[in-house]
Design an enzyme around this catalytic site. Structure first.
Site, PDB file in Angstrom:
ATOM      1  N   GLU A 206       0.825  -1.207   0.000  1.00  0.00           N
ATOM      2  CA  GLU A 206       0.000   0.000   0.000  1.00  0.00           C
ATOM      3  C   GLU A 206       0.860   1.257   0.000  1.00  0.00           C
ATOM      4  OE1 GLU A 206      -3.038  -0.404  -0.752  1.00  0.00           O
ATOM      5  OE2 GLU A 206      -2.966  -2.567  -0.395  1.00  0.00           O
TER       6      GLU A 206
ATOM      7  N   HIS B 116       1.649   2.195  -3.560  1.00  0.00           N
ATOM      8  CA  HIS B 116       0.569   3.004  -4.144  1.00  0.00           C
ATOM      9  C   HIS B 116       0.667   4.453  -3.654  1.00  0.00           C
ATOM     10  CE1 HIS B 116      -1.773  -0.227  -5.952  1.00  0.00           C
ATOM     11  NE2 HIS B 116      -1.804  -0.896  -4.818  1.00  0.00           N
TER      12      HIS B 116
END
Length: 155
Positions: free
Chosen positions: A75, A78
């Site tokens: 994550e 991202h």
């Protein structure tokens, strides 16, 4: 798979995320990392609007700290790429390259809720064609796609 109790409190999750960001990406994580128990089929997600990271608590309970760190690193890939204006989506080459550089997993391990889905079996009364569905089919409304015959649930 034996379930474990969640080891981290929300402030500890935030601190771990900030440490991983500095160690693996060389940049600070200045937004919020939280547990989201409503996530069912994914280990975590990055929110584009508020730049927060949400983590499924089942990941840590089922697989432990190592898998949690993998989800957070994924994550964070991202997160950092999105803030830099580079390709942050799964199919983008920038994203795949950063995953490789940081040793982040592309997918998390399957969660138990996803593995134990029941499959329903239906058979056409006319042609005998068989169908498998995860959701229940209303046999009074739907017909066979091949011959338009009546469907029957097979036990």
């Amino acid at each position: 798979m034996m379930e474990r109790e969640a080891r981290r409190t929300p402030p500890e999750l935030q601190e771990l995320t900030e440490q991983l960001s500095l160690r693996w990406f060389g940049r600070p994580f200045i937004h919020e990392a939280v547990y989201n128990p409503r996530l069912r089929t994914t280990g975590g997600r990055y929110m584009l609007r508020d730049h927060s990271i949400q983590v499924n608590p089942a990941v840590e309970m089922m697989y432990g700290e190592e898998e949690l760190i993998g989800v957070l690193k994924h994550e964070l890939c991202h997160y950092h790429l999105h803030l830099e204006g580079r390709g942050y989506k799964h199919g983008d080459s920038d994203f795949r390259e950063l995953l490789r550089k940081t040793g982040s997993p592309r997918f998390c391990k399957p969660l138990q809720a996803e593995q134990q889905r029941t499959v329903r079996h239906y058979r056409c009364a006319d042609c005998g064609r068989q169908y498998e569905r995860r959701r229940r089919v209303d046999t009074s409304r739907y017909r066979c796609g091949k011959c338009r015959g009546k469907l029957q649930e097979v036990q």
